[in-house]
Design a protein around this motif. Structure first.
Motif, short mmCIF file in Angstrom:
data_model
loop_
_atom_site.label_atom_id
_atom_site.label_comp_id
_atom_site.label_asym_id
_atom_site.label_seq_id
_atom_site.Cartn_x
_atom_site.Cartn_y
_atom_site.Cartn_z
N PRO A 1 0.79 -1.24 0.00
CA PRO A 1 0.00 0.00 0.00
C PRO A 1 0.81 1.28 0.00
N ILE A 2 2.09 1.21 0.35
CA ILE A 2 2.94 2.40 0.37
C ILE A 2 3.96 2.34 -0.78
N LYS A 3 4.65 1.21 -0.89
CA LYS A 3 5.68 1.05 -1.92
C LYS A 3 5.09 0.81 -3.30
N GLU A 4 3.83 0.36 -3.33
CA GLU A 4 3.13 0.05 -4.58
C GLU A 4 3.86 -1.01 -5.40
N GLU A 5 4.44 -1.99 -4.69
CA GLU A 5 5.12 -3.11 -5.33
C GLU A 5 4.31 -4.38 -5.10
N GLU A 6 4.19 -5.20 -6.14
CA GLU A 6 3.52 -6.49 -5.99
C GLU A 6 4.37 -7.42 -5.14
N MET A 7 3.76 -8.05 -4.15
CA MET A 7 4.55 -8.90 -3.27
C MET A 7 3.73 -10.09 -2.79
N THR A 8 4.44 -11.16 -2.49
CA THR A 8 3.86 -12.36 -1.89
C THR A 8 4.66 -12.71 -0.66
N ILE A 9 3.97 -12.87 0.46
CA ILE A 9 4.61 -13.28 1.70
C ILE A 9 4.12 -14.69 2.01
N LYS A 10 5.08 -15.59 2.22
CA LYS A 10 4.75 -17.01 2.35
C LYS A 10 5.20 -17.54 3.71
N ALA A 11 4.39 -18.43 4.29
CA ALA A 11 4.71 -19.03 5.58
C ALA A 11 5.01 -20.52 5.42
N SER A 12 6.14 -20.96 5.95
CA SER A 12 6.50 -22.37 5.90
C SER A 12 5.54 -23.20 6.75
N LEU A 13 5.47 -24.48 6.47
CA LEU A 13 4.59 -25.37 7.21
C LEU A 13 5.09 -25.57 8.64
N PRO A 14 4.18 -25.80 9.58
CA PRO A 14 4.60 -26.06 10.96
C PRO A 14 5.47 -27.32 11.04
N GLU A 15 6.41 -27.31 11.95
CA GLU A 15 7.24 -28.48 12.20
C GLU A 15 6.72 -29.14 13.47
N ASP A 16 5.72 -30.00 13.29
CA ASP A 16 5.05 -30.60 14.44
C ASP A 16 5.03 -32.13 14.38
N GLY A 17 5.81 -32.69 13.47
CA GLY A 17 5.85 -34.13 13.33
C GLY A 17 4.87 -34.67 12.32
N PHE A 18 3.97 -33.82 11.81
CA PHE A 18 2.98 -34.23 10.82
C PHE A 18 3.02 -33.33 9.59
N TRP A 19 2.83 -32.04 9.81
CA TRP A 19 2.70 -31.09 8.71
C TRP A 19 3.91 -31.12 7.77
N GLU A 20 5.11 -31.17 8.33
CA GLU A 20 6.30 -31.03 7.48
C GLU A 20 6.46 -32.18 6.48
N LYS A 21 5.76 -33.31 6.69
CA LYS A 21 5.80 -34.40 5.73
C LYS A 21 5.30 -33.95 4.36
N PHE A 22 4.40 -32.98 4.35
CA PHE A 22 3.75 -32.57 3.10
C PHE A 22 4.60 -31.60 2.28
N ASN A 23 5.78 -31.24 2.80
CA ASN A 23 6.67 -30.38 2.01
C ASN A 23 7.06 -31.05 0.69
N VAL A 24 7.08 -32.38 0.65
CA VAL A 24 7.46 -33.07 -0.58
C VAL A 24 6.44 -32.87 -1.70
N LEU A 25 5.22 -32.47 -1.32
CA LEU A 25 4.17 -32.24 -2.32
C LEU A 25 4.12 -30.81 -2.82
N LEU A 26 4.84 -29.93 -2.17
CA LEU A 26 4.75 -28.51 -2.50
C LEU A 26 5.73 -28.15 -3.60
N LYS A 27 5.17 -27.76 -4.73
CA LYS A 27 5.97 -27.36 -5.88
C LYS A 27 5.35 -26.10 -6.48
N GLY A 28 6.11 -25.39 -7.26
CA GLY A 28 5.56 -24.20 -7.92
C GLY A 28 5.50 -23.00 -7.02
N ASP A 29 4.55 -22.12 -7.28
CA ASP A 29 4.50 -20.81 -6.63
C ASP A 29 3.79 -20.80 -5.29
N PHE A 30 3.15 -21.89 -4.89
CA PHE A 30 2.42 -21.85 -3.64
C PHE A 30 3.14 -22.66 -2.57
#
Length: 233
Positions: A204-233
């Motif tokens: 809203p100030i810099k007027e630059e397009e941006m994407t802020i991304k959050a890594s998956l939780p490291e809780d013994g379950f969620w991080e297993k799904f990192n192998v499925l994450l490809k591309g821009d999401f």
């Protein structure tokens, strides 16, 4: 728990983004537990040596059991302009969810009317227009499958209370751990497998397009799904 540098996904003069832990509340509620709003204020006050406290504006919210990317404003100017972007639906929100049931299609759009039951604190979804209901729409896509679970990418096009949880449950795919919306059992950590993956918007100030991304939780379950994450999401 306190906010640390490791929790910060992005920060500039006007905005700060945090990778929220599942189970944390965004604002103070009847539980009396420490809120993210207060924790981020304390973090900024200590970091910038502000004994009288730091300004912080809550732009949007995530349910307590949900993890992931949440954005706050450090200035009133940033808050006003980000509120406008959210109101005008100029922010793309991407979530990841884990379900046990295969959706009827690999990708699709869910359109429902939602009605909030304030006594039970639950949102009911309907496939037709209902009195006092709110229209809700989201798109979903099956990213992949792992160990009998399905990872979904979700883009809500409206912002309703418990929208994703309610609509996925109505489709027959309750989120893992979300016994409030039909999953067979809850998580002992009081979390569900719904993660706010990213926000995309024009600053809203810099007027630059941006994407802020959050890594998956490291809780013994969620991080297993990192192998499925490809591309821009």
């Amino acid at each position: 728990m306190a906010i640390t540098d490791q929790d910060v996904l992005y920060e500039d003069n006007h905005l700060i983004a945090i990778n929220k832990r599942g189970g944390d509340i965004v604002q103070v509620d009847v539980s009396g537990d420490a809120s993210m709003e207060d924790m981020v204020k304390d973090y900024l006050a200590k970091k910038y040596n502000k004994p009288n406290g730091a300004f912080l504006g809550v732009i949007h919210r995530l349910d307590r059991p949900v993890s992931g990317m949440i954005l706050f404003a450090k200035t009133s100017k940033g808050l006003d302009r980000m509120n406008r972007l959210f109101h005008d639906r100029k922010v793309t929100k991407t979530y990841l969810a884990v379900v046990r049931e295969m959706p009827p299609q690999k990708k699709g759009t869910l359109k429902n009317w939602l009605l909030r039951d304030r006594k039970k604190m639950i949102t009911k979804a309907y496939d037709r227009e209902v009195k006092n209901g709110s229209y809700a729409e989201l798109t979903y896509e099956v990213v992949g499958t792992l160990e009998g679970y399905y990872l979904l990418k979700i883009n809500p096009l409206t912002g309703r209370t418990h929208q994703i949880r309610s609509q996925l449950s109505f489709m027959g795919c309750p989120i893992v751990g979300d016994n409030k919306y039909g999953y067979q059992r809850g998580s002992h950590r009081r979390t569900i497998c719904l993660h706010s993956r990213s926000l995309t918007f024009t600053h809203p100030i810099k007027e630059e397009e941006m994407t802020i991304k959050a890594s998956l939780p490291e809780d013994g379950f969620w991080e297993k799904f990192n192998v499925l994450l490809k591309g821009d999401f």
